[in-house]
Design a protein around this motif. Structure first.
Motif, mmCIF file in Angstrom:
data_model
loop_
_atom_site.group_PDB
_atom_site.id
_atom_site.type_symbol
_atom_site.label_atom_id
_atom_site.label_comp_id
_atom_site.label_asym_id
_atom_site.label_seq_id
_atom_site.Cartn_x
_atom_site.Cartn_y
_atom_site.Cartn_z
ATOM 1 N N UNK A 146 0.848 -1.195 0.000
ATOM 2 C CA UNK A 146 0.000 0.000 0.000
ATOM 3 C C UNK A 146 0.883 1.245 0.000
ATOM 4 N N UNK A 147 0.387 2.294 -0.601
ATOM 5 C CA UNK A 147 1.080 3.581 -0.625
ATOM 6 C C UNK A 147 0.404 4.490 0.394
ATOM 7 N N UNK A 148 1.189 5.066 1.280
ATOM 8 C CA UNK A 148 0.639 5.952 2.313
ATOM 9 C C UNK A 148 1.332 7.312 2.213
ATOM 10 N N UNK A 149 0.550 8.368 2.282
ATOM 11 C CA UNK A 149 1.107 9.724 2.197
ATOM 12 C C UNK A 149 0.172 10.707 2.899
ATOM 13 N N UNK A 150 0.663 11.914 3.090
ATOM 14 C CA UNK A 150 -0.090 12.962 3.776
ATOM 15 C C UNK A 150 -0.316 14.135 2.825
ATOM 16 N N UNK A 151 -1.525 14.666 2.844
ATOM 17 C CA UNK A 151 -1.864 15.851 2.045
ATOM 18 C C UNK A 151 -2.358 16.937 2.991
ATOM 19 N N UNK A 152 -1.753 18.108 2.910
ATOM 20 C CA UNK A 152 -2.166 19.249 3.721
ATOM 21 C C UNK A 152 -3.105 20.140 2.925
ATOM 22 N N UNK A 153 -4.154 20.589 3.563
ATOM 23 C CA UNK A 153 -5.119 21.455 2.896
ATOM 24 C C UNK A 153 -5.624 22.510 3.877
ATOM 25 N N UNK A 154 -6.121 23.584 3.325
ATOM 26 C CA UNK A 154 -6.685 24.650 4.151
ATOM 27 C C UNK A 154 -8.136 24.323 4.503
ATOM 28 N N UNK A 155 -8.465 24.594 5.745
ATOM 29 C CA UNK A 155 -9.832 24.355 6.205
ATOM 30 C C UNK A 155 -10.382 25.641 6.807
ATOM 31 N N UNK A 156 -11.553 26.048 6.342
ATOM 32 C CA UNK A 156 -12.195 27.247 6.869
ATOM 33 C C UNK A 156 -13.386 26.857 7.730
ATOM 34 N N UNK A 157 -13.417 27.382 8.944
ATOM 35 C CA UNK A 157 -14.487 27.065 9.886
ATOM 36 C C UNK A 157 -15.146 28.359 10.366
ATOM 37 N N UNK A 158 -16.470 28.378 10.309
ATOM 38 C CA UNK A 158 -17.218 29.535 10.791
ATOM 39 C C UNK A 158 -17.177 29.560 12.316
ATOM 40 N N UNK A 159 -16.502 30.561 12.880
ATOM 41 C CA UNK A 159 -16.324 30.631 14.337
ATOM 42 C C UNK A 159 -17.172 31.720 14.984
ATOM 43 N N UNK A 160 -18.006 32.372 14.214
ATOM 44 C CA UNK A 160 -18.863 33.407 14.806
ATOM 45 C C UNK A 160 -19.254 34.450 13.793
ATOM 46 N N UNK A 260 -4.043 18.178 8.088
ATOM 47 C CA UNK A 260 -3.277 17.089 7.468
ATOM 48 C C UNK A 260 -4.157 15.848 7.390
ATOM 49 N N UNK A 261 -4.213 15.288 6.188
ATOM 50 C CA UNK A 261 -5.030 14.091 5.963
ATOM 51 C C UNK A 261 -4.145 12.956 5.451
ATOM 52 N N UNK A 262 -4.189 11.824 6.137
ATOM 53 C CA UNK A 262 -3.424 10.658 5.733
ATOM 54 C C UNK A 262 -4.259 9.846 4.739
ATOM 55 N N UNK A 263 -3.658 9.547 3.592
ATOM 56 C CA UNK A 263 -4.363 8.794 2.553
ATOM 57 C C UNK A 263 -3.589 7.531 2.198
ATOM 58 N N UNK A 264 -4.298 6.556 1.664
ATOM 59 C CA UNK A 264 -3.687 5.316 1.204
ATOM 60 C C UNK A 264 -4.209 4.959 -0.179
ATOM 61 N N UNK A 265 -3.343 4.350 -0.980
ATOM 62 C CA UNK A 265 -3.736 3.859 -2.298
ATOM 63 C C UNK A 265 -2.934 2.596 -2.586
#
Length: 335
Positions: A146-160, A260-265
């Motif tokens: 299996x191939x394992x890797x990490x992808x970083x992405x921006x996340x926007x959350x409504x805080x108020x 950071x999201x860990x993915x596998x393929x």
């Protein structure tokens, strides 16, 4: 000599002279566009799926006793520029050398009618390809890869949200007399007012809106340029040319963070090689495999070398948002 024979010789002489003149003119106007030889080096195999590109191949071009050298890149691509004029019919000899592969010679003959730069595909047989590597005694089995890797992405959350009012004080029915600020038609004396909001560090305003909520609202105008595009700091301004009016500025607050999201393929295996791709933004690429029944994590080192395979990578080369990895088993291992 008869008159007919003499005429024939005249025609032959004229034709020969014309051909020589055309050849001289052709050579004079000949442009050596084919002085650039480019191509690719691949593994020799009858199965196209196993014709993997070979990086680091030492390539030498011999022309008129001079040697020009280059090296294939991660895609197997190479390019050699031959200095001077390379005339049609001449040959450039290319030699290819790489440890683990048999030496290959490729003669390249320049053709006059070719209007394209020469493309050469060199197929190199691997050393010991006649021997079945799987026939060795008790090879180690590599399974469940299996191939394992990490992808970083921006996340926007409504805080108020943020809500503020501001007042623009003005006395109506006073002529402007060209003393700004004035009403849009320039007739009435007006007043301006504004308010500014700060979302705080790491936050951004979204969906900001302003409106007149009290007073002679039909005789007011709001400037949206300071808040329409959002941002950490927004500002609303208003013009009032009647009595005092109250304005409201409101916006949603979003916090941006890196997730950071860990993915596998799974890779694709052809013969003794495996192939896989990951997004070009992937980090920490590793291979997870079972060796002899035990699951082990193998981080890909900078030189892409592991105990059981040697890999190459084409990081974003000729790809759209992807990096291509190719690995080949070392002796003593099998899938």
């Amino acid at each position: 000599m008869s008159r007919m024979g003499f005429t024939t010789w005249i025609k032959v002489a004229v034709a020969g002279g014309a051909a020589t003149a055309l050849l001289i003119i052709g050579l004079r106007h000949f442009q050596p566009r084919w002085s650039i030889i480019q191509g690719a080096v691949i593994r020799s195999d009858s199965d196209v799926r196993k014709q993997l590109p070979i990086a680091g191949v030492q390539i030498i071009a011999n022309y008129r006793g001079s040697n020009l050298s280059t090296e294939s890149d991660a895609t197997g691509y190479f390019r050699i520029t031959i200095p001077g004029n390379v005339l049609p019919g001449q040959t450039v000899n290319l030699s290819f050398d790489h440890s683990g592969y048999k030496h290959v010679d490729v003669p390249v003959t320049i053709r006059f009618h070719s209007s394209l730069r020469r493309l050469v595909i060199a197929a190199m047989p691997p050393v010991g390809s006649e021997i079945d590597p799987d026939a060795s005694a008790a090879p180690t089995v590599v399974a469940n890869i299996r191939v394992r890797y990490t992808v970083n992405s921006e996340n926007e959350e409504n805080v108020g949200s943020a809500v503020r009012t501001f007042e623009v004080a003005n006395q109506g029915n006073l002529p402007c007399h060209h003393q700004a600020p004035c009403s849009p038609d320039g007739y009435w004396k007006a007043s301006t007012g504004s308010i500014q909001l700060d979302a705080g560090a790491g936050n951004q305003f979204r969906d900001a809106r302003a409106s007149c909520i009290a007073g002679p609202c039909p005789f007011t105008r709001i400037d949206s340029s300071g808040y329409s595009h959002g941002g950490r700091i927004i500002m609303a301004s208003a013009l009032d040319w009647a009595g005092s009016a109250i304005f409201l500025l409101q916006a949603e607050v979003f916090h941006t963070s890196i997730v950071s999201e860990v993915r596998e393929s799974h890779p694709v295996v052809f013969g003794r090689g495996l192939n896989f791709t990951v997004p070009s933004t992937a980090e920490g690429v590793t291979l997870v495999a079972e060796l002899g029944g035990a699951e082990i994590v193998f981080p890909l080192s900078p030189n892409l070398d592991m105990s059981w395979a040697t890999c190459t990578a084409r990081i974003g080369a000729n790809q759209i948002n992807a990096s291509v990895y190719q690995c080949e088993l070392k002796p003593g291992y099998r899938f």
